[in-house]
Design an enzyme around this catalytic site. Structure first.
Site, PDB file in Angstrom:
ATOM      1  N   ARG A  57     -33.305  22.353  -3.860  1.00  0.00           N
ATOM      2  CA  ARG A  57     -32.660  21.045  -3.689  1.00  0.00           C
ATOM      3  C   ARG A  57     -33.070  20.045  -4.746  1.00  0.00           C
ATOM      4  NH1 ARG A  57     -32.516  23.683   0.776  1.00  0.00           N
ATOM      5  NH2 ARG A  57     -34.580  24.269   0.083  1.00  0.00           N
ATOM      6  N   THR A  58     -34.357  19.901  -4.987  1.00  0.00           N
ATOM      7  CA  THR A  58     -34.809  18.835  -5.886  1.00  0.00           C
ATOM      8  C   THR A  58     -34.267  19.064  -7.287  1.00  0.00           C
ATOM      9  OG1 THR A  58     -36.795  18.606  -4.545  1.00  0.00           O
ATOM     10  CG2 THR A  58     -36.849  17.622  -6.741  1.00  0.00           C
ATOM     11  N   LYS A  86     -46.794  32.026 -22.915  1.00  0.00           N
ATOM     12  CA  LYS A  86     -47.558  32.365 -24.134  1.00  0.00           C
ATOM     13  C   LYS A  86     -48.883  31.615 -24.161  1.00  0.00           C
ATOM     14  CE  LYS A  86     -43.453  32.823 -27.072  1.00  0.00           C
ATOM     15  NZ  LYS A  86     -42.774  32.180 -28.211  1.00  0.00           N
ATOM     16  N   ARG A 107     -42.265  19.193 -11.712  1.00  0.00           N
ATOM     17  CA  ARG A 107     -42.858  19.687 -10.465  1.00  0.00           C
ATOM     18  C   ARG A 107     -43.993  20.621 -10.860  1.00  0.00           C
ATOM     19  NH1 ARG A 107     -39.885  22.064  -5.210  1.00  0.00           N
ATOM     20  NH2 ARG A 107     -39.692  19.822  -4.881  1.00  0.00           N
ATOM     21  N   HIS A 135     -44.298  13.222  -3.299  1.00  0.00           N
ATOM     22  CA  HIS A 135     -42.922  13.654  -3.595  1.00  0.00           C
ATOM     23  C   HIS A 135     -42.019  12.416  -3.406  1.00  0.00           C
ATOM     24  CE1 HIS A 135     -39.447  16.040  -4.101  1.00  0.00           C
ATOM     25  NE2 HIS A 135     -39.673  17.018  -3.254  1.00  0.00           N
TER      26      HIS A 135
HETATM   27  C1  NCD Z   1     -40.309  20.140  -0.175  1.00  0.00           C
HETATM   28  C2  NCD Z   1     -41.356  20.243  -1.263  1.00  0.00           C
HETATM   29  O1  NCD Z   1     -41.140  20.922  -2.289  1.00  0.00           O
HETATM   30  O2  NCD Z   1     -42.376  19.596  -1.092  1.00  0.00           O
HETATM   31  N1  NCD Z   1     -39.055  20.615  -0.560  1.00  0.00           N
HETATM   32  C3  NCD Z   1     -38.165  19.733  -1.131  1.00  0.00           C
HETATM   33  O3  NCD Z   1     -38.382  19.230  -2.205  1.00  0.00           O
HETATM   34  N2  NCD Z   1     -37.063  19.427  -0.434  1.00  0.00           N
HETATM   35  C4  NCD Z   1     -40.738  20.674   1.138  1.00  0.00           C
HETATM   36  C5  NCD Z   1     -41.278  22.070   1.228  1.00  0.00           C
HETATM   37  O4  NCD Z   1     -41.318  22.833   0.263  1.00  0.00           O
HETATM   38  O5  NCD Z   1     -41.682  22.429   2.334  1.00  0.00           O
END
Ligand code: NCD
Length: 306
Positions: A57-58, A86, A107, A135
């Site tokens: 999703r993100t 590498k 991320r 987040h």
């Molecule tokens: C979350 C995350 O990556 O922290 N997912 C997201 O971005 N919607 C929640 C999760 O992974 O449980």
């Protein structure tokens, strides 16, 4: 109203005005997010994606947001196809991509990674999740979703359920809910309680009404059940995870007659049964869609003011 941030690293960096600005702009973005209107707002701009951890999703909603605004996207969805394999370090990788892109989305499994990158590159940096840390863009879309449904956050009763120790979504969200005057119940197994540091931050607002491991204690009083996945990948010991997994199961039977909505940042494993899907309780897929208008608003604010 205006937006004051250059980087989006922690929700704690936001003022109420910053959050309200994004929520308002996101509403204007909805027709573009739904492809009912076209926008050229980001033509010629490029977003650099650095995903050291899995994401559906993100990452895809950031990409959708940028593309719907006429912009482009570069980067990697996993380190395997980049020079990280590498041995290229985070600083060099970030510096390089910042030479090609107008903003970076990162991320990473390490808490603090996004802040570190924002200190060494000149373009805006967006934290798309740093380990168990923060987040912030998920929080913006969570708050947006609640506001769309209830009209306001102040006075809402929200239960955060599941992995409150390792879950970065709830670390960010609890802070924003406190800031806007919501009341929170924290429901988790004793081993996965909200960290002391977060509890301490929320003390001043008197935002936390109870901590419990029993979901039945909150069902009659909450407006929102915010359910989270047990974060298997953060457990130092797999045996500890296997003891706790499946701690909560939200199903249609449990919710029967309750006046509440169910949210989840997704992915869900077994914590929400599919018999809740498409009922009046289910807001988690709308919530995921809201990531698009909210991230569009954020990209617009960051790239226009920078
Ligand atoms: C979350 C995350 O990556 O922290 N997912 C997201 O971005 N919607 C929640 C999760 O992974 O449980």
């Amino acid at each position: 109203m205006s937006f004051s941030l250059k980087n989006v690293i922690s929700i704690k960096d936001f003022s109420k005005e910053d959050i309200n600005f994004i929520l308002k702009q996101a509403q204007h973005m909805e027709p573009v997010a739904r492809s009912q209107e076209m926008s050229q707002g980001m033509v010629g701009k490029i977003l650099g994606m650095m995903f050291y951890e899995p994401s559906t999703r993100t990452r895809l909603s950031f990409e959708t947001s940028m593309k719907r605004l006429g912009g482009g996207v570069i980067g990697f969805a996993e380190t395997g196809a980049s020079s990280v394999t590498k041995g290229e370090n985070l600083a060099d990788t970030a510096r390089m991509i910042s030479k090609y892109a107008d903003a970076l989305v990162i991320r990473h499994n390490l808490e603090g990674a996004a802040r570190y990158v924002s200190d060494i590159v000149d373009v805006p940096v967006i934290n798309a999740g740093d380990g168990s840390g923060q987040h912030p863009t998920q929080t913006l879309l969570d708050i947006y979703t609640m506001k769309r449904i209830f009209g306001k956050i102040k006075g809402l009763n929200v239960a955060l359920i599941g992995d409150l120790k390792y879950g970065r979504t709830v670390h960010s969200l609890s802070y924003a809910l406190g800031m806007f005057g919501a009341k929170m119940s924290f429901v988790s197994p004793p081993e996965l309680r909200m960290p002391q540091e977060t509890l301490h931050d929320l003390k001043e607002e008197k935002a936390v009404t109870q901590e419990t491991d029993d979901i039945h204690q909150v069902l009659d009083e909450v407006d929102v059940l915010y359910v989270t996945r047990i974060q298997k990948e953060r457990f130092p010991d797999p045996e500890e995870y296997s003891k706790i997994k499946g701690a909560y199961l939200i199903n249609a039977d449990l919710l029967k007659g309750k006046d509440l909505i169910v949210m989840h940042p997704l992915p869900r494993l077994d914590e929400i049964s599919t018999d809740v899907d498409n009922t009046s309780y289910d807001k988690y897929f709308d919530q995921a869609f809201n990531g698009v208008p909210v991230r569009m608003a954020l990209l617009d604010a960051l790239l226009k003011s920078f």
